[in-house]
Design a protein around this motif. Sequence first.
Motif, short mmCIF file in Angstrom:
data_model
loop_
_atom_site.label_atom_id
_atom_site.label_comp_id
_atom_site.label_asym_id
_atom_site.label_seq_id
_atom_site.Cartn_x
_atom_site.Cartn_y
_atom_site.Cartn_z
N ASP A 1 -1.33 4.15 23.20
CA ASP A 1 -1.84 2.86 23.66
C ASP A 1 -2.95 2.96 24.69
O ASP A 1 -3.78 2.06 24.78
N ASP B 1 7.75 -5.17 22.46
CA ASP B 1 8.91 -5.81 23.06
C ASP B 1 9.99 -5.96 21.98
O ASP B 1 9.74 -6.63 20.97
N GLU C 1 3.63 6.65 24.39
CA GLU C 1 3.02 5.35 24.67
C GLU C 1 1.65 5.54 25.33
O GLU C 1 0.68 4.88 24.97
N GLY D 1 3.79 0.33 22.33
CA GLY D 1 4.64 -0.49 23.19
C GLY D 1 4.89 -1.86 22.58
O GLY D 1 3.98 -2.69 22.52
N ARG E 1 0.25 -1.09 18.11
CA ARG E 1 0.41 -0.37 19.37
C ARG E 1 1.84 0.15 19.47
O ARG E 1 2.73 -0.38 18.81
N PRO F 1 11.27 3.98 17.57
CA PRO F 1 10.06 4.47 18.23
C PRO F 1 9.43 5.68 17.56
O PRO F 1 8.20 5.80 17.54
#
Length: 173
Positions: free
Chosen positions: A139, A21, A135, A19, A17, A69
């Motif tokens: 996602d 952390d 995102e 997103g 995915r 990213p």
Amino acid sequence: MSARAPDHFSLLGFEPRFGLDPQALDAAYQRVQTQVHPDRFAVASAAERRVAMQWATRANEAYRVLRDPVQRAACLCEMHGAPIEAESNTAMPAPFLMQQMDWREALDAAGSTAECEGLQRAVAGEQARLLADLERKIDVEQDFPGAAALVRQLMFTSKFSGELATVAQRGAA
């Protein structure tokens, strides 16, 4: 360690995915490196040391891709059959191209550090918008061709941002 190379996400223990952390990514990378670091295999056979080196290299590559990213989005698009094709697919939406032209003109006309800083804020805002859109596309909507188009835009914007930073540094010097 199996002989088959897992994808970057599964290697570090993540679902594929956009997103992620950043702290969890750092911790996962450290866990994997602790297990496969070649120093742990210093007294092992040459074959075991070689395999450990290969896994450490894979872990480094996975971490490098997933923490960026743009590369993470490109990886996800390609995993889902939507290659970025940055070299061959240069089609961009007209409003995006107009914005790029406006930014280029503003950069050429920038006569002060404050003007460069204002342009840098505008570009950073556009990059943040593109990342949020990525995102959502990846996602939530699972629209990988649409995400690939956004990745190409983000690559273009990131390149301009780098050029802008170089000009701003020269102006500040």
